[in-house]
Design an enzyme around this catalytic site. Structure first.
Site, short mmCIF file in Angstrom:
data_model
loop_
_atom_site.label_atom_id
_atom_site.label_comp_id
_atom_site.label_asym_id
_atom_site.label_seq_id
_atom_site.Cartn_x
_atom_site.Cartn_y
_atom_site.Cartn_z
N TYR A 168 0.85 -1.10 0.03
CA TYR A 168 0.19 -0.21 -0.03
C TYR A 168 0.87 1.37 0.06
CZ TYR A 168 -3.33 3.51 1.69
OH TYR A 168 -3.96 4.53 2.17
N GLU B 183 -11.71 6.03 5.29
CA GLU B 183 -11.01 6.77 6.32
C GLU B 183 -12.05 6.87 7.64
OE1 GLU B 183 -8.21 7.49 6.70
OE2 GLU B 183 -7.22 7.59 4.89
N TRP C 127 -5.71 0.64 10.61
CA TRP C 127 -5.75 0.69 8.82
C TRP C 127 -5.41 -0.62 8.24
CZ3 TRP C 127 -8.12 3.31 5.75
CH2 TRP C 127 -7.71 3.16 4.51
#
Length: 213
Positions: free
Chosen positions: A41, A63, A71
């Site tokens: 990522y 988000e 995350w």
């Protein structure tokens, strides 16, 4: 950027404060060095410009779902999120009804939080409505600052800014929710509006939006 990323402690073998040099010779922050998914990522997505409506709606939605969570969890669940939310097509999500809400609450592949699910549907409707004013992408990118942070360590990376606070306020005035200044700043980092890659990282200045310094 999530709290887990900000709180990652520098490794003793870091070339620079908070940076780890991988076996490929590239310097990355610790959070992007300890997990293959996060590394991919970081190397191929985080901080690169996203200027299309669907892409920004997806990232804004994720988000919001990430708030209070890791995350890495959101990234691992992203395929399921995309399936559950019609690939984050704003028109499709805007048409979700109570049956869809119940379907989503029963989907173990995503984060089953009613408030965040309802916010995502409401944000899809706000995204569609915003097309009359130029669209979500133009709206969010209008808050790009004149300068970007130049952090040498994780401690120097801000979690919000004057621009993210202004953007959050403006988004709320347009009917968006779960868009606080910290969430919006994380979005701005993720889509290249600001560059918070550490100085010395191999990704610093690679977005084409900001220079390496």
């Amino acid at each position: 950027m999530s709290d887990e990323i900000r709180s990652a402690a520098p490794a003793t073998h870091a070339r620079d404060a908070g940076l780890v040099v991988g076996e490929d010779g590239l310097a990355r922050p610790l959070w992007a060095s300890k997990d293959l998914l996060l590394r991919e990522y970081y190397d191929g997505e985080w901080g690169l410009p996203v200027r299309d409506e669907r892409g920004l709606f997806e990232r804004l939605s994720l988000e919001a779902f990430q708030s209070g969570l890791s995350w890495a969890i959101i990234l691992r669940k992203r395929p399921a999120f995309r399936l559950a939310f019609a690939d984050f097509d704003p028109d499709a999500v805007a048409a979700f009804d109570d049956r869809d809400v119940e379907r989503l609450l029963g989907d173990a592949g995503i984060v089953r939080n009613r408030a965040k699910i309802l916010a995502t549907i409401g944000n899809a409707r706000a995204t569609v409505a915003l097309r009359d004013e130029g669209g979500l992408a133009q709206f969010i990118w209008s808050f790009q600052p004149e300068t970007t942070p130049q952090p040498r360590s994780l401690d120097e990376i801000p979690s919000r800014s004057a621009e993210s606070a202004a953007a959050a306020k403006a988004l709320r005035s347009k009917g968006f929710s779960f868009v606080g200044p910290t969430t919006v700043f994380a979005l701005m980092e993720a889509v290249g509006i600001v560059d918070t890659h550490l100085l010395g990282s191999h990704r610093r200045g690679t977005s084409g939006v900001w220079s390496a310094r």
